[in-house]
Design an enzyme around this catalytic site. Sequence first.
Site, mmCIF file in Angstrom:
data_model
loop_
_atom_site.group_PDB
_atom_site.id
_atom_site.type_symbol
_atom_site.label_atom_id
_atom_site.label_comp_id
_atom_site.label_asym_id
_atom_site.label_seq_id
_atom_site.Cartn_x
_atom_site.Cartn_y
_atom_site.Cartn_z
ATOM 1 C CE LYS A 172 -2.123 2.927 2.901
ATOM 2 N NZ LYS A 172 -2.238 4.007 1.937
ATOM 3 C CD GLU A 247 13.249 1.310 7.300
ATOM 4 O OE1 GLU A 247 12.931 2.011 6.333
ATOM 5 O OE2 GLU A 247 14.249 0.593 7.306
ATOM 6 C CB CYS A 281 12.898 9.873 7.754
ATOM 7 S SG CYS A 281 13.818 8.802 6.655
ATOM 8 C CD GLU A 382 9.211 13.164 11.673
ATOM 9 O OE1 GLU A 382 8.104 12.631 11.801
ATOM 10 O OE2 GLU A 382 10.157 12.643 11.045
HETATM 11 P P1 NAD Z 1 1.912 8.032 7.951
HETATM 12 O O1 NAD Z 1 2.263 7.222 9.128
HETATM 13 O O2 NAD Z 1 0.773 8.978 8.051
HETATM 14 O O3 NAD Z 1 1.544 7.100 6.713
HETATM 15 C C1 NAD Z 1 2.435 6.124 6.214
HETATM 16 C C2 NAD Z 1 1.640 5.038 5.523
HETATM 17 O O4 NAD Z 1 0.857 4.345 6.484
HETATM 18 C C3 NAD Z 1 0.656 5.564 4.472
HETATM 19 O O5 NAD Z 1 0.624 4.680 3.379
HETATM 20 C C4 NAD Z 1 -0.655 5.552 5.235
HETATM 21 O O6 NAD Z 1 -1.783 5.473 4.405
HETATM 22 C C5 NAD Z 1 -0.501 4.303 6.078
HETATM 23 N N1 NAD Z 1 -1.331 4.262 7.281
HETATM 24 C C6 NAD Z 1 -1.894 5.291 7.956
HETATM 25 N N2 NAD Z 1 -2.610 4.829 9.003
HETATM 26 C C7 NAD Z 1 -2.510 3.489 8.999
HETATM 27 C C8 NAD Z 1 -2.988 2.460 9.844
HETATM 28 N N3 NAD Z 1 -3.752 2.705 10.899
HETATM 29 N N4 NAD Z 1 -2.660 1.181 9.559
HETATM 30 C C9 NAD Z 1 -1.850 0.900 8.513
HETATM 31 N N5 NAD Z 1 -1.367 1.834 7.663
HETATM 32 C C10 NAD Z 1 -1.685 3.122 7.903
HETATM 33 O O7 NAD Z 1 3.243 8.754 7.506
HETATM 34 P P2 NAD Z 1 3.421 9.825 6.347
HETATM 35 O O8 NAD Z 1 2.846 11.130 6.821
HETATM 36 O O9 NAD Z 1 2.974 9.239 5.058
HETATM 37 O O10 NAD Z 1 5.018 9.924 6.279
HETATM 38 C C11 NAD Z 1 5.776 10.793 7.042
HETATM 39 C C12 NAD Z 1 6.438 10.073 8.195
HETATM 40 O O11 NAD Z 1 7.224 8.996 7.707
HETATM 41 C C13 NAD Z 1 7.395 10.945 8.960
HETATM 42 O O12 NAD Z 1 7.210 10.734 10.336
HETATM 43 C C14 NAD Z 1 8.759 10.441 8.553
HETATM 44 O O13 NAD Z 1 9.798 10.635 9.473
HETATM 45 C C15 NAD Z 1 8.486 8.997 8.362
HETATM 46 N N6 NAD Z 1 9.502 8.386 7.517
HETATM 47 C C16 NAD Z 1 10.397 7.524 8.091
HETATM 48 C C17 NAD Z 1 11.406 6.959 7.329
HETATM 49 C C18 NAD Z 1 12.411 6.008 7.909
HETATM 50 O O14 NAD Z 1 13.070 5.328 7.141
HETATM 51 N N7 NAD Z 1 12.556 5.931 9.222
HETATM 52 C C19 NAD Z 1 11.476 7.259 5.965
HETATM 53 C C20 NAD Z 1 10.547 8.148 5.417
HETATM 54 C C21 NAD Z 1 9.556 8.699 6.203
#
Ligand code: NAD
Length: 478
Positions: A172, A247, A281, A382
């Site tokens: 997804k 992650e 990130c 963050e």
């Molecule tokens: P998010 O957690 O809102 O969403 C990430 C994914 O999870 C999306 O596909 C979303 O639709 C899905 N999702 C949302 N709720 C869910 C649930 N209840 N169950 C399962 N899936 C669900 O994050 P975002 O806003 O898309 O991304 C930004 C965040 O990602 C920041 O915190 C950033 O630091 C982090 N990030 C971390 C890394 C890493 O490698 N550590 C890399 C890139 C981004």
Amino acid sequence: MTIKNYINGELRDALSNKIINVVNPSIGKVYGTLPDSDSQDVMLAIEAAIEALPAWKILSFEQRFDLLLKLANGIESRMNEFVEAESMDNGKPEWLAAQSDIPRAISNLKFFASAQMNFPSESHHTPNQGLNYTLRQPIGVVGCISPWNLPLYLFTWKIAPALAAGNTVVAKPSEITPYTAYLLSTVCIEIGFPKGVLNIVHGLGAKVGQAIVEDKRVKAIAFTGGTVTGRAINIECAKQFKKVSLELGGKNPNIIFDDCDFEDMMATTVRSSFTNQGQICLCGSRIFIQKTIYTQFKEEFITRINQLTIGDPKTNVNIGAVVSEDHMHKILGYIELAKEEGGTILTGGKRYIPEGECRDGFFIEPTVIEGLGHLCRLNQEEIFGPVVTLIPFDTEENAIEMANSTPYGLACTIWTENVKKAHRVAQSIDSGIVWVNTWMVRDLRTPFGGMKESGIGREGGFEAMRFFTETKNVFIKY
Ligand code: NAD
């Protein structure tokens, strides 16, 4: 543009026929729709993945290598289309998608195509008794969930090792940036990728993501995204004893000692602060500067930031749009909070309105803030945007203590020409990744992931292959 799910080798609408609009953030307008899928669509994808599993997991290494390489080459042959789609969907400059996102997506597929051929298992001779050997077998159907900041880059970072290890996948992508994952599904069809092996279900996290995580037939979840979402996923996986790799977010320190190579540090710090509008990130969002060079740093940094260009991502700008209107307001909210907490905005601090086609786009000036304590909310939470804080420090111990003071522990950069100091600080910092005198150099063989609330587990290289396999020890008596 009508984005569709890719299930069992076919492009499909959501069973409910519901759709969600998807927006181009640089012009602030809807450019297309994606399926608003739900658990019924996820169910179909899981069933397809179960059916495809027996044939996929016994494929020879060479056959799996060829198929993953074909996917990589399929993206490469449509490079411009992928670059334009990624930039339009996310707001990032096209040059960045062309230099980083899409080439890295290709590398992820090539790297894990090859890694599965070289993935070793161990054997241990137990004297006078027998021989142990380790099997690392595919887990089964796995779920891969990815965020919007590096859409295809992180989507392939998950699916490539999952597929390489012999699993079938229900994936997804973020509903905010679904376009390149959709293009990848068209590549799958073009090259005749076996149906059901990779399934891509679009839609909201709370419907599609949650349904993937909750289904007991999905044996592992690899998730990249926010810490709040990661915690919810972790709780659900714990209930089912499901394998999980997380992650998550970061609040990364960039520690600058007065004995650094100033020019090199300065050029890299501009990049590590604002590349991809600060939405990586790994960006260094808290900049700790030794007091002896604080004023020199501040003056030069502000001069360079004021030279950065912002605007239409199709042009040669340094900074494009942030990903969405909501995210823009979240970032601007943090800038207001900085003022309430007593911070001084040294540059930026506002929405930027370009002329012409992008005037309704979601742009924020690169923003530099000083005067905040390391424990205030702005230095603890963050922000994930083009906002950095400057924090002076006296001693190495002082810098380490402040750097380690957040709940996060993803990445850190250290600037010093003193090799002993570099080693000392690197081992004292709570983070999964440390760069010394550079930033974001990634060797795909190395472990990648965070400590504390930045995640659980490591991906990258054989770490990812280990995550996506079940380990079994077999003992044979002599
Ligand atoms: P998010 O957690 O809102 O969403 C990430 C994914 O999870 C999306 O596909 C979303 O639709 C899905 N999702 C949302 N709720 C869910 C649930 N209840 N169950 C399962 N899936 C669900 O994050 P975002 O806003 O898309 O991304 C930004 C965040 O990602 C920041 O915190 C950033 O630091 C982090 N990030 C971390 C890394 C890493 O490698 N550590 C890399 C890139 C981004």
